[in-house]
Scaffold this motif. Structure first.
Motif, PDB file in Angstrom:
ATOM      1  N   GLY A   1      42.219  33.514  34.266  1.00 56.60           N
ATOM      2  CA  GLY A   1      43.446  33.395  33.473  1.00 56.60           C
ATOM      3  C   GLY A   1      44.182  32.080  33.672  1.00 56.60           C
ATOM      4  N   PHE A   2      45.497  32.125  33.500  1.00 52.61           N
ATOM      5  CA  PHE A   2      46.317  30.912  33.546  1.00 52.61           C
ATOM      6  C   PHE A   2      46.396  30.342  34.953  1.00 52.61           C
ATOM      7  CE2 PHE A   2      50.446  28.941  34.433  1.00 52.61           C
ATOM      8  CZ  PHE A   2      50.400  27.891  33.535  1.00 52.61           C
ATOM      9  N   LYS A   3      46.287  28.998  35.042  1.00 54.28           N
ATOM     10  CA  LYS A   3      46.430  28.311  36.318  1.00 54.28           C
ATOM     11  C   LYS A   3      47.321  27.094  36.112  1.00 54.28           C
ATOM     12  CE  LYS A   3      42.127  28.212  36.055  1.00 54.28           C
ATOM     13  NZ  LYS A   3      40.682  27.887  36.125  1.00 54.28           N
ATOM     14  N   GLU A   4      48.271  26.919  36.991  1.00 56.81           N
ATOM     15  CA  GLU A   4      49.198  25.795  36.862  1.00 56.81           C
ATOM     16  C   GLU A   4      48.492  24.455  37.015  1.00 56.81           C
ATOM     17  OE1 GLU A   4      52.413  26.262  39.533  1.00 56.81           O
ATOM     18  OE2 GLU A   4      53.295  27.968  38.484  1.00 56.81           O
ATOM     19  N   LYS A   5      47.408  24.419  37.816  1.00 59.34           N
ATOM     20  CA  LYS A   5      46.685  23.165  38.032  1.00 59.34           C
ATOM     21  C   LYS A   5      45.934  22.710  36.786  1.00 59.34           C
ATOM     22  CE  LYS A   5      45.926  23.645  43.018  1.00 59.34           C
ATOM     23  NZ  LYS A   5      44.894  23.716  44.089  1.00 59.34           N
ATOM     24  N   GLY A   6      45.583  23.639  35.919  1.00 54.15           N
ATOM     25  CA  GLY A   6      44.840  23.291  34.716  1.00 54.15           C
ATOM     26  C   GLY A   6      43.548  24.075  34.589  1.00 54.15           C
ATOM     27  N   ILE A   7      42.920  24.000  33.405  1.00 52.09           N
ATOM     28  CA  ILE A   7      41.760  24.840  33.110  1.00 52.09           C
ATOM     29  C   ILE A   7      40.512  24.435  33.880  1.00 52.09           C
ATOM     30  CG2 ILE A   7      42.596  25.354  30.788  1.00 52.09           C
ATOM     31  CD1 ILE A   7      40.564  23.329  29.723  1.00 52.09           C
ATOM     32  N   THR A   8      40.476  23.225  34.426  1.00 53.63           N
ATOM     33  CA  THR A   8      39.260  22.770  35.115  1.00 53.63           C
ATOM     34  C   THR A   8      39.196  23.224  36.566  1.00 53.63           C
ATOM     35  OG1 THR A   8      40.276  20.680  35.794  1.00 53.63           O
ATOM     36  CG2 THR A   8      39.154  20.727  33.648  1.00 53.63           C
ATOM     37  N   PHE A   9      40.294  23.785  37.097  1.00 48.14           N
ATOM     38  CA  PHE A   9      40.313  24.172  38.504  1.00 48.14           C
ATOM     39  C   PHE A   9      39.851  25.620  38.656  1.00 48.14           C
ATOM     40  CE2 PHE A   9      42.845  20.413  38.680  1.00 48.14           C
ATOM     41  CZ  PHE A   9      42.682  19.924  39.976  1.00 48.14           C
TER      42      PHE A   9
ATOM     43  N   MET B   1      39.072  34.924  42.407  1.00 46.01           N
ATOM     44  CA  MET B   1      38.342  35.601  41.346  1.00 46.01           C
ATOM     45  C   MET B   1      36.832  35.447  41.506  1.00 46.01           C
ATOM     46  SD  MET B   1      40.552  37.207  39.693  1.00 46.01           S
ATOM     47  CE  MET B   1      39.623  37.772  38.270  1.00 46.01           C
ATOM     48  N   GLN B   2      36.391  34.319  42.027  1.00 50.08           N
ATOM     49  CA  GLN B   2      34.957  34.152  42.260  1.00 50.08           C
ATOM     50  C   GLN B   2      34.476  35.096  43.371  1.00 50.08           C
ATOM     51  OE1 GLN B   2      33.738  30.083  42.826  1.00 50.08           O
ATOM     52  NE2 GLN B   2      34.827  29.368  41.019  1.00 50.08           N
ATOM     53  N   LYS B   3      35.267  35.229  44.412  1.00 43.78           N
ATOM     54  CA  LYS B   3      34.906  36.131  45.502  1.00 43.78           C
ATOM     55  C   LYS B   3      34.914  37.578  45.028  1.00 43.78           C
ATOM     56  CE  LYS B   3      36.285  37.647  50.127  1.00 43.78           C
ATOM     57  NZ  LYS B   3      37.303  37.549  51.207  1.00 43.78           N
ATOM     58  N   ILE B   4      35.927  37.957  44.259  1.00 42.81           N
ATOM     59  CA  ILE B   4      36.006  39.322  43.724  1.00 42.81           C
ATOM     60  C   ILE B   4      34.793  39.631  42.854  1.00 42.81           C
ATOM     61  CG2 ILE B   4      37.272  40.792  42.086  1.00 42.81           C
ATOM     62  CD1 ILE B   4      39.847  39.546  43.163  1.00 42.81           C
ATOM     63  N   LEU B   5      34.402  38.673  42.018  1.00 43.62           N
ATOM     64  CA  LEU B   5      33.256  38.876  41.139  1.00 43.62           C
ATOM     65  C   LEU B   5      31.994  39.185  41.939  1.00 43.62           C
ATOM     66  CD1 LEU B   5      31.905  38.706  38.315  1.00 43.62           C
ATOM     67  CD2 LEU B   5      31.541  36.266  38.761  1.00 43.62           C
ATOM     68  N   LEU B   6      31.735  38.388  42.977  1.00 46.21           N
ATOM     69  CA  LEU B   6      30.531  38.586  43.776  1.00 46.21           C
ATOM     70  C   LEU B   6      30.563  39.912  44.530  1.00 46.21           C
ATOM     71  CD1 LEU B   6      30.087  34.965  45.193  1.00 46.21           C
ATOM     72  CD2 LEU B   6      28.698  36.085  43.441  1.00 46.21           C
TER      73      LEU B   6
ATOM     74  N   PHE C   1      35.023  26.048  31.726  1.00 43.90           N
ATOM     75  CA  PHE C   1      36.424  25.701  31.508  1.00 43.90           C
ATOM     76  C   PHE C   1      37.198  26.936  31.034  1.00 43.90           C
ATOM     77  CE2 PHE C   1      36.153  20.851  30.571  1.00 43.90           C
ATOM     78  CZ  PHE C   1      35.803  20.651  31.888  1.00 43.90           C
ATOM     79  N   GLY C   2      38.414  27.057  31.474  1.00 39.01           N
ATOM     80  CA  GLY C   2      39.218  28.198  31.067  1.00 39.01           C
ATOM     81  C   GLY C   2      39.188  29.341  32.049  1.00 39.01           C
ATOM     82  N   GLY C   3      38.353  29.237  33.091  1.00 36.77           N
ATOM     83  CA  GLY C   3      38.385  30.243  34.147  1.00 36.77           C
ATOM     84  C   GLY C   3      37.342  31.323  34.076  1.00 36.77           C
ATOM     85  N   ILE C   4      36.354  31.208  33.189  1.00 27.66           N
ATOM     86  CA  ILE C   4      35.320  32.235  33.121  1.00 27.66           C
ATOM     87  C   ILE C   4      34.348  32.088  34.280  1.00 27.66           C
ATOM     88  CG2 ILE C   4      33.852  30.847  31.614  1.00 27.66           C
ATOM     89  CD1 ILE C   4      34.233  34.665  31.476  1.00 27.66           C
ATOM     90  N   ASN C   5      34.034  33.201  34.933  1.00 22.69           N
ATOM     91  CA  ASN C   5      33.071  33.236  36.031  1.00 22.69           C
ATOM     92  C   ASN C   5      31.974  34.229  35.678  1.00 22.69           C
ATOM     93  OD1 ASN C   5      34.870  31.611  37.780  1.00 22.69           O
ATOM     94  ND2 ASN C   5      36.105  33.472  37.831  1.00 22.69           N
ATOM     95  N   CYS C   6      30.720  33.824  35.805  1.00 24.55           N
ATOM     96  CA  CYS C   6      29.589  34.691  35.455  1.00 24.55           C
ATOM     97  C   CYS C   6      28.565  34.707  36.582  1.00 24.55           C
ATOM     98  CB  CYS C   6      28.912  34.210  34.176  1.00 24.55           C
ATOM     99  SG  CYS C   6      29.978  34.152  32.735  1.00 24.55           S
TER     100      CYS C   6
END
Length: 272
Positions: free
Chosen positions: A82-90, A95-100, A222-227
């Motif tokens: 979702g939204f990140k103050e640093k920007g879409i590239t960060f 969320m990556q840890k939760i996904l795994l 970009f945009g925060g998608i993790n797969c």
């Protein structure tokens, strides 16, 4: 859709062509491209990637209909930070840890069975350390031997929307040959690559024998998608009946220069 019976098979394709130099300039100004044109994941000299062309096609079908099986798709999962103050590239470590963690809990396969993991890693300062930390904390805590890790982007650059397909192509190559292709341009880990420095993760820098059946593939956008997907190799020994069956073979020739390709095409052993 295949598992639910909506369709019998699927052709999944993606293409990326770097035709507009203005777009490359925009990425350079964004700060994600390397100054020397090389992608050096995990390395202390790594500071970005180079954009690359790619076109990859994957054919999916149920195993009982398949005349040829390279790997079995075990499970897949995605989330978005979702939204990140640093920007879409960060990227988001949480969320990556939760996904795994959720992935292996849901699919019922222990991460200890992972033979190798093909990481998204692009060589950027922000992305590499975040992904490695998520992998370390989610998958390596209970391992008593290092997790083998690598990324095809060190070899071919970042093909962006096609990069996940390129990762799959590399994994299938490893499964077919029994050898994991090396990650290049890695000499010394950056100071924030704790999992590598402390030995919980080992970067594959030489052609390495693949031991085991399961390989994970991690990809972000970009945009925060993790797969993340998990593939299982086909243990059946392939039988090649040779050239006596009169069936045509597809031979892919590639090279860095036109002259290099021509030398291969003119090779008498290949031609006949």
């Amino acid at each position: 859709m295949i598992r639910s019976g909506i369709c019998e098979a699927a052709i999944v394709a993606s293409v990326n062509l770097c035709l507009n130099p203005f777009i490359i300039h925009l990425f350079l100004r964004l700060g994600v491209l390397s100054a020397d044109g090389y992608c050096k994941p995990y390395d202390e000299e790594g500071a970005g990637y180079m954009r690359s062309d790619a076109a990859v096609v994957v054919y999916l079908q149920k195993a009982r209909y398949a005349r040829r099986i390279y790997a079995t798709y075990v499970y897949g999962k995605a989330n978005c930070d979702g939204f990140k103050e640093k920007g879409i590239t960060f990227p988001s470590f949480d969320m990556q840890k939760i996904l795994l963690e959720e992935f292996y809990e849901e699919c019922g396969i222990s991460p200890l069975k992972l033979s190798y993991m093909e990481a998204h890693t692009t060589g950027t300062l922000a992305g590499d350390a975040t992904e490695l930390q998520a992998i370390d904390e989610a998958l390596c805590a209970k391992r008593d031997f290092p997790l083998l890790l690598g990324t095809v982007k060190s070899n071919i650059g970042h093909s962006e929307p096609v990069s996940g397909h390129c990762q799959i192509a590399k994994v299938l190559t490893a499964m077919e040959t029994g050898i994991i292709p090396p990650t290049i341009h890695f000499k010394r880990p950056r100071k924030d690559m704790t999992a590598i420095i402390e030995g919980r993760v080992k970067i594959v820098t030489e052609p390495t024998e693949l031991k085991g059946d399961y390989i994970g593939v991690s990809a972000f956008g970009f945009g925060g998608i993790n797969c993340y997907i998990l593939l299982k190799s086909n243990p059946k020994i392939k039988v090649n009946n040779g050239a006596d069956d009169n069936l045509p073979r597809l031979v892919a020739i590639s090279g860095r220069t036109e002259e290099g390709v021509k030398i291969i095409l003119d090779d008498n052993d290949l031609r006949y």
